[in-house]
Write an enzyme that holds these catalytic residues in place. Structure first.
Site, PDB file in Angstrom:
ATOM      1  N   LYS A  59      41.633  42.127  27.711  1.00  0.00           N
ATOM      2  CA  LYS A  59      42.040  40.898  28.056  1.00  0.00           C
ATOM      3  C   LYS A  59      41.338  39.881  26.996  1.00  0.00           C
ATOM      4  CE  LYS A  59      42.373  42.424  32.705  1.00  0.00           C
ATOM      5  NZ  LYS A  59      41.089  43.693  32.965  1.00  0.00           N
ATOM      6  N   HIS A  96      43.354  36.457  29.979  1.00  0.00           N
ATOM      7  CA  HIS A  96      42.137  36.613  31.261  1.00  0.00           C
ATOM      8  C   HIS A  96      42.450  35.653  32.153  1.00  0.00           C
ATOM      9  CE1 HIS A  96      38.627  39.580  32.329  1.00  0.00           C
ATOM     10  NE2 HIS A  96      39.206  39.192  33.167  1.00  0.00           N
ATOM     11  N   TYR A  98      34.374  42.742  30.129  1.00  0.00           N
ATOM     12  CA  TYR A  98      33.512  43.808  30.725  1.00  0.00           C
ATOM     13  C   TYR A  98      32.330  44.463  30.264  1.00  0.00           C
ATOM     14  CZ  TYR A  98      37.763  43.479  33.726  1.00  0.00           C
ATOM     15  OH  TYR A  98      38.822  42.765  34.502  1.00  0.00           O
TER      16      TYR A  98
HETATM   17  P1  NAP Z   1      38.485  47.470  43.944  1.00  0.00           P
HETATM   18  O1  NAP Z   1      39.098  48.485  43.008  1.00  0.00           O
HETATM   19  O2  NAP Z   1      39.382  46.631  44.963  1.00  0.00           O
HETATM   20  O3  NAP Z   1      37.045  47.815  44.723  1.00  0.00           O
HETATM   21  C1  NAP Z   1      36.225  48.614  43.760  1.00  0.00           C
HETATM   22  C2  NAP Z   1      34.815  49.094  44.764  1.00  0.00           C
HETATM   23  O4  NAP Z   1      35.714  49.947  45.729  1.00  0.00           O
HETATM   24  C3  NAP Z   1      33.823  49.443  44.198  1.00  0.00           C
HETATM   25  O5  NAP Z   1      33.010  49.242  44.951  1.00  0.00           O
HETATM   26  C4  NAP Z   1      34.118  51.187  44.512  1.00  0.00           C
HETATM   27  O6  NAP Z   1      33.128  51.827  44.508  1.00  0.00           O
HETATM   28  C5  NAP Z   1      34.843  51.119  45.601  1.00  0.00           C
HETATM   29  N1  NAP Z   1      35.878  52.170  45.626  1.00  0.00           N
HETATM   30  C6  NAP Z   1      36.789  52.724  45.053  1.00  0.00           C
HETATM   31  N2  NAP Z   1      37.514  53.666  45.271  1.00  0.00           N
HETATM   32  C7  NAP Z   1      36.803  54.099  46.768  1.00  0.00           C
HETATM   33  C8  NAP Z   1      37.198  55.119  47.546  1.00  0.00           C
HETATM   34  N3  NAP Z   1      38.057  55.955  47.355  1.00  0.00           N
HETATM   35  N4  NAP Z   1      36.380  54.875  48.586  1.00  0.00           N
HETATM   36  C9  NAP Z   1      35.398  54.022  48.851  1.00  0.00           C
HETATM   37  N5  NAP Z   1      35.173  53.125  48.030  1.00  0.00           N
HETATM   38  C10 NAP Z   1      35.963  53.056  46.856  1.00  0.00           C
HETATM   39  O7  NAP Z   1      38.104  45.984  42.913  1.00  0.00           O
HETATM   40  P2  NAP Z   1      37.882  45.536  41.488  1.00  0.00           P
HETATM   41  O8  NAP Z   1      36.987  46.131  40.891  1.00  0.00           O
HETATM   42  O9  NAP Z   1      37.460  43.967  42.022  1.00  0.00           O
HETATM   43  O10 NAP Z   1      39.219  45.504  41.100  1.00  0.00           O
HETATM   44  C11 NAP Z   1      39.685  46.613  40.599  1.00  0.00           C
HETATM   45  C12 NAP Z   1      40.017  46.404  38.847  1.00  0.00           C
HETATM   46  O11 NAP Z   1      40.892  45.308  38.757  1.00  0.00           O
HETATM   47  C13 NAP Z   1      38.759  45.818  38.054  1.00  0.00           C
HETATM   48  O12 NAP Z   1      37.977  47.036  37.805  1.00  0.00           O
HETATM   49  C14 NAP Z   1      39.358  45.367  36.651  1.00  0.00           C
HETATM   50  O13 NAP Z   1      39.906  46.207  35.986  1.00  0.00           O
HETATM   51  C15 NAP Z   1      40.339  44.384  37.397  1.00  0.00           C
HETATM   52  N6  NAP Z   1      40.282  43.114  37.790  1.00  0.00           N
HETATM   53  C16 NAP Z   1      40.615  42.193  37.081  1.00  0.00           C
HETATM   54  C17 NAP Z   1      40.476  40.817  37.113  1.00  0.00           C
HETATM   55  C18 NAP Z   1      41.065  39.667  36.608  1.00  0.00           C
HETATM   56  O14 NAP Z   1      40.727  38.616  36.517  1.00  0.00           O
HETATM   57  N7  NAP Z   1      42.086  39.805  35.678  1.00  0.00           N
HETATM   58  C19 NAP Z   1      39.613  40.348  38.168  1.00  0.00           C
HETATM   59  C20 NAP Z   1      39.079  41.423  39.003  1.00  0.00           C
HETATM   60  C21 NAP Z   1      39.407  42.735  38.832  1.00  0.00           C
HETATM   61  P3  NAP Z   1      32.349  52.842  43.025  1.00  0.00           P
HETATM   62  O15 NAP Z   1      32.494  52.095  41.933  1.00  0.00           O
HETATM   63  O16 NAP Z   1      30.846  52.624  43.589  1.00  0.00           O
HETATM   64  O17 NAP Z   1      32.835  53.903  43.387  1.00  0.00           O
END
Ligand code: NAP
Length: 376
Positions: free
Chosen positions: A152, A185, A127
């Site tokens: 990770k 990861h 990241y």
């Molecule tokens: P997510 O948390 O499902 O969605 C993030 C999005 O939602 C961003 O655009 C954020 O906008 C928005 N958001 C968050 N809270 C909100 C709210 N209350 N109202 C409206 N919009 C909102 O998606 P993700 O980032 O894909 O996944 C979360 C975490 O999972 C990652 O950060 C990472 O730590 C982990 N992850 C791991 C892997 C893996 O391969 N292990 C893959 C993907 C993700 P803003 O940021 O602009 O506020």
């Protein structure tokens, strides 16, 4: 209100009693009672702080016994705040995810999270913001040992000789000498400085040597728990068929309203592997659609919650860790103000999530030029 027995002038002994100190002349309060009351007040206060009703107080470096316990997290409205891993570690059920958090937005987002009661940050070497996570932690009033840090192992460092240097780099950037959780990861071993398409077929098919090195990192105390991410059931069975010293504590996988992972959830519960839900709001690409699901909106309206709060609560109620990402301070705060959904509301979301065809949001196999589907 304390009702002490009132003595009357008929009570002969009263007249004989030696004169009490001026402080507690009437009614008389014994030292024993005084100590008991003080202890009661002290422990009620400590309990209140631990439970997080005074969430912000958690940021103060309070002296024992008022100091918050390990990974104490804000009260989550009746939802489970922690899960216990096989090591005995208690992992907070809610984390701030920091994937795609730009460097300059990471520090304020993580500081807002820690201030508002989060005690778990889900990061990764790839990241490219581990230094900023470390800086935010250092600048906050929360102690290192009170925060759960996950990182990770990236695809290019699966070879046993590459693991410790990669881990050390994450530790240095985060400004810590141990991780609470270190996970593989992706189930893809790529030689150092190589492209994903030139992956190591043997180590990808059989990651046991990678796992053994991770076990060594646990023995060395650099890591407290180890796990995997993006492993399907077959890969988990394949890995755990080896004589492991340490079982995988978690599997971090995509779970959302669109991709509820029903089979994986049942399998993991049976295996005693905790699931961590990534992209729990549908990731940036589908978050708006997730927040507009009619059932989610209806439950939010009925309960006076926001759709994001309903979805995040639903995830924890399913028994997984949930990792919503936001760099918007007001959303970071919104996403921790959760509440246990009544059974009927939970069922409504669960049934709606199971009613459509599961749709995975992200699969990098094609972009990485792989000659197989990483999720098979
Ligand atoms: P997510 O948390 O499902 O969605 C993030 C999005 O939602 C961003 O655009 C954020 O906008 C928005 N958001 C968050 N809270 C909100 C709210 N209350 N109202 C409206 N919009 C909102 O998606 P993700 O980032 O894909 O996944 C979360 C975490 O999972 C990652 O950060 C990472 O730590 C982990 N992850 C791991 C892997 C893996 O391969 N292990 C893959 C993907 C993700 P803003 O940021 O602009 O506020």
């Amino acid at each position: 209100m304390l009702h002490l027995p009132q003595r009357t002038h008929d009570d002969k002994n009263y007249l004989d009693t030696p004169k009490p100190s001026s402080l507690f002349r009437k009614p008389r309060l014994s030292w024993k009672k005084l100590i008991a009351i003080s202890l009661f007040i002290m422990f009620s206060f400590a309990f209140t702080v631990r439970k997080g009703f005074l969430g912000r107080l958690q940021s103060f470096n309070l002296p024992p016994p008022f100091r918050c316990g390990l990974h104490t997290q804000k009260d989550l409205g009746g939802l489970q705040t922690h899960y216990t891993l096989p090591s005995g570690s208690k992992i907070p059920s809610l984390a701030l995810g920091v994937w795609r958090a730009p460097k300059d937005k990471t520090v304020p987002a993580v500081k807002t999270a820690l201030d508002s009661g989060y005690r778990h940050i889900d990061g990764a070497w790839i990241y490219r913001n581990e230094e900023e996570v470390g800086q935010a932690l250092k600048e906050s009033n929360v102690k290192r040992e009170d925060v759960w840090l996950t990182s990770k192992l990236w695809n290019n460092f699966h070879a046993p000789e590459d693991i410790e240097p990669a881990l050390d780099d994450s530790l240095k950037k985060l400004g810590t000498d141990y991780l609470d959780l270190y996970i593989i990861h992706w189930p893809l071993a790529v030689p150092k400085d190589e492209k994903p398409a030139n992956y190591n077929k043997n180590l990808t098919a059989n990651p046991y040597p990678t796992w053994q090195k991770l076990e060594e990192m646990v023995e060395k105390g650099k890591v407290r728990n180890i796990g995997v991410s993006n492993f399907n059931i077959r890969r988990l069975q394949n890995l755990t068929a080896n004589p492991l010293k340490v079982q995988p504590a978690v599997n971090q996988v995509e779970i959302s309203f669109w991709f509820p992972q029903v089979e994986m959830l049942e399998f993991s519960k049976k295996m005693g592997i905790l699931l961590e839900a990534y992209s729990p709001l549908g990731s940036a690409e589908r978050v708006e659609q997730s927040l507009n699901v009619p059932e989610v909106k209806q439950v939010a309206k009925d309960l006076g919650m926001t759709p994001a709060q309903v979805l995040i609560s639903w995830h924890i109620q399913r028994g997984t860790v949930v990792l919503p990402k936001s760099i918007t301070p007001s959303r970071v705060i919104e996403n921790i103000q959760l509440r246990k959904l009544p059974e009927s509301a939970f069922e409504k979301i669960e049934n709606a999530a199971r009613a459509h065809k599961p749709q995975r949001g992200s699969n990098p196999s094609h972009n990485w030029g792989l000659d197989f589907d990483i999720f098979e």
